[in-house]
Design an enzyme around this catalytic site. Structure first.
Site, PDB file in Angstrom:
ATOM      1  N   ALA A 131       0.793  -0.937   0.070  1.00  0.00           N
ATOM      2  CA  ALA A 131      -0.249  -0.106   0.010  1.00  0.00           C
ATOM      3  C   ALA A 131       1.153   0.975  -0.152  1.00  0.00           C
ATOM      4  O   ALA A 131       0.871   1.877  -0.778  1.00  0.00           O
ATOM      5  CB  ALA A 131      -0.352  -0.066   1.243  1.00  0.00           C
ATOM      6  N   CYS A 132       1.447   1.709   1.171  1.00  0.00           N
ATOM      7  CA  CYS A 132       1.633   3.470   1.127  1.00  0.00           C
ATOM      8  C   CYS A 132       3.327   2.657   0.868  1.00  0.00           C
ATOM      9  O   CYS A 132       3.764   4.210   0.172  1.00  0.00           O
ATOM     10  CB  CYS A 132       2.059   3.175   2.879  1.00  0.00           C
ATOM     11  SG  CYS A 132      -0.023   3.724   3.198  1.00  0.00           S
ATOM     12  N   VAL A 133       4.273   2.022   1.117  1.00  0.00           N
ATOM     13  CA  VAL A 133       5.863   2.229   0.017  1.00  0.00           C
ATOM     14  C   VAL A 133       5.306   1.927  -1.079  1.00  0.00           C
ATOM     15  O   VAL A 133       6.139   3.081  -1.660  1.00  0.00           O
ATOM     16  CB  VAL A 133       6.544   1.139   0.512  1.00  0.00           C
ATOM     17  CG1 VAL A 133       7.277   1.016  -0.045  1.00  0.00           C
ATOM     18  CG2 VAL A 133       6.680   1.081   2.211  1.00  0.00           C
ATOM     19  N   THR A 146       4.104   5.306  -3.177  1.00  0.00           N
ATOM     20  CA  THR A 146       5.041   6.204  -2.766  1.00  0.00           C
ATOM     21  C   THR A 146       6.328   6.228  -3.723  1.00  0.00           C
ATOM     22  O   THR A 146       6.225   7.287  -4.915  1.00  0.00           O
ATOM     23  CB  THR A 146       5.991   6.181  -0.834  1.00  0.00           C
ATOM     24  OG1 THR A 146       4.240   6.637   0.020  1.00  0.00           O
ATOM     25  CG2 THR A 146       6.626   7.650  -1.119  1.00  0.00           C
TER      26      THR A 146
END
Lengths: 237, 237, 237, 237
Positions: free
Chosen positions: C168-170, C173
């Protein structure tokens, strides 16, 4: 613009400058190490007579200034982006139009993608191979486009902004450019509008808060200096 | 995909689902009130054989699913956006290329704007009048485009996402769509990729965290229901 | 992760690598000239036991790898951004929540701004003066934040990305970082998740298309080399 | 503002209005179905005396207008977002400052995150539970923030914008709001600046091209009407 308006604005700017200087506004952001030219909406609808978007001061002011700038940018192969505006769906009754809500303020329905002559870059400053033509849908050349990501990938840190109008697309491009991490330079003689005073008051606001307003001659000096330096650095490497 | 891989992934998803359920992940976001279709990169380079970007499962899977979906979208006049990808400067040695840095990972230089056939939408699902063709430069259909602003202006709250690839442009479009405030629905049979397992593991991640993976038949039921309701509401008004 | 899953994934990656190599994917983007560390969600909710967001492999894997990286970043004074996630309105029934729609997929209501301990950066890798703590609301550290503009202003061209989660977030990003014009490096030992296989398949997709997956030791070598070079250049100037 | 400047500007606006009307500018965008209040930088540095950012017309103009608006927004529970500006690193010599490049134009170093009193929302219009405080780093409340995604998720289609300054943060918020797909309404009596004429010429440009300038009384009428309608619709459902 009437002499009366000019004088009144200049008096206002003088007072504002006193306030701004006392408070630390109107600082100089300066030029960086790698410039790009962002030329906004210098397309026929804006540069030629007879369109709702037609602007003032094209033939004797903005186009010649742009021509000089382009020579300098091309001499050193710095990136040039020609920005223009058009839409696939210009029926104002179609809720799915790519004009979004903007046609509810201004006559964007004029700029149909299918009428290429309307939004083509003015032939006097036509793009050459290796220069990009970026189609935007909103005022800012950055908003809803790949411009910021592209400029960062190209190592650009400074944007020289030209075109029309001072009160809309040029101003928005400069404000967004600063927010996106670039040093915005408004090229004084190469920015226009279509109503009296708008260039003056918008450049005043820009210079106070968002980017430096710089004459074209000084921009060209900068381009030649930084271009020469980059060339020497490349030879040394 | 080998049976072995499929079984191993299914076992992993089963265990992951236990963990996710215990912790409150894998919730249903559901359909909203006004859908749009965002069809990602179903252009010749991806849908036809012989290109580095060619994907699997086109002729018997994704294209027919898309055709069914298009019928339903067009029946009710919900917005359809056909997304594709191309570049003006595809010389990898030109630092000013609009490919940005992406060509340093994948062969984007294949998609030249001048070779329209490469990036044209597949003729089996060709755009009709009133449908937009959106050219993007990066993976997500939202990043560096006007898509989010356009969809908000059109009152859209739900995006049905189709196309390729699950591991790049489709996934990025869904993640950005959620972040931009839309309910993302991944249309199960209409999403593809080119390597074994990639559709499976990417749809699993998407369904757990970013959008609901829904079969095309249920999407069409929804479109017909919401389209009928909107029609009744308009007649009543 | 079971040995069976690991073997099945490795077989799949091997086949995919053959396809990708034939087609010109999996290129190396490489390191640039000025790096920043973007450390994603290494806050207590994710790094400590007992939270729905708790991830695997923290104490013996990710935290020690981060500690080594931080030493190198701080040695040369390269920018460090600690990213975390929290919300002002965590009542899921309030339509005006700053969680947007994300709580309709995952339990974001756990991360209340008022419970600072939940979203505070793990004390083992606590920010020091001059390092930023960036609060995001969505998966990507770039989406809906000032990160890209800040990094460009600081002259950064390369981002080393660490943290959680790979799925998700990694991943978001890294994908956004590339699209925004930065060279993304996924620091292999410093990226985690909470379900079996997710680190493996997400790093595989990332490495094929969006950024290079690089071991922490090689990242530190790079930081020391580029830091030394920058120091010499400053002394010479 | 001197009487002379006011007269000169009004004459210029009259002439501009003739041009704009002939050409189809200055259209009305109108109110939509779900409004939010975006109140920009009505924090102590701007609303109280003695700061470089202090603006005019606060105590007798903008604050009372805001108080009236807030009553109406709270009566119907429409979303309210209080926007303010501050930075973690305010040392202008630190290249890694989150001020980006803006401090190279204006004194942003005044707004340190650690000095909460400087950037706290003015207590006369203090946020109440359920209202958000959004910290931005640049001029626009949309640029580099989650605002657009949040508003879309909340179903908002109309933004009433108030605060300071007309020539920077308010104008940028309105322009971005339009581009992001929202109907911008500039609340006439609740927008200020610190230099003579700036409110006048910026509201003129905004009204011509980006959003409607509407007196606070008409905004409140709208809020009461749409709030009442929404209430009736909820009872009926």
């Amino acid at each position: 613009m009437s002499e009366k308006l000019k004088q009144a604005l200049e008096a206002a700017f003088e007072e504002a400058t006193r306030i701004y200087n006392n408070r630390g506004f109107q600082r100089r952001i300066g030029f960086g190490q790698k410039p790009a030219l962002i030329s906004v909406d210098l397309a026929n609808a804006w540069t030629r007579p007879g369109n709702p978007f037609t602007c003032e001061d094209m033939d004797d002011g903005i186009i010649p200034a742009m021509q000089k700038l382009l020579v300098a940018f091309r001499r050193w192969n710095f990136p040039v982006v020609h920005v223009t505006t058009c839409y696939q769906i210009t029926d104002r009754n179609n809720p799915n139009t790519d004009m979004g809500l903007w046609h509810e303020k201004i006559p964007m329905e004029v700029c149909a993608e299918k009428d290429k002559n309307v939004w083509a870059i003015d032939s006097r400053i036509a793009p050459i191979e290796g220069e990009q033509v970026l189609i935007k849908k909103r005022a800012s050349a950055f908003h809803g486009t790949y411009l910021a990501g592209y400029l960062r990938a190209a190592g650009v840190d400074t944007i020289l902004v030209t075109g029309v109008t001072a009160s809309a697309c040029v101003r928005e491009t400069i404000c967004d450019g600063l927010a996106d991490g670039f040093r915005p330079i408004a090229v004084k003689e190469a920015i226009g509008d279509r109503i009296p005073g708008a260039v003056l008051w918008n450049l005043f606001d820009i210079d106070a808060k968002f980017g430096d307003v710089v004459p074209v001659a000084r921009c060209i000096e900068y381009l030649d200096r930084i271009g020469q330096e980059a060339k020497i650095k490349r030879s040394a490497a």
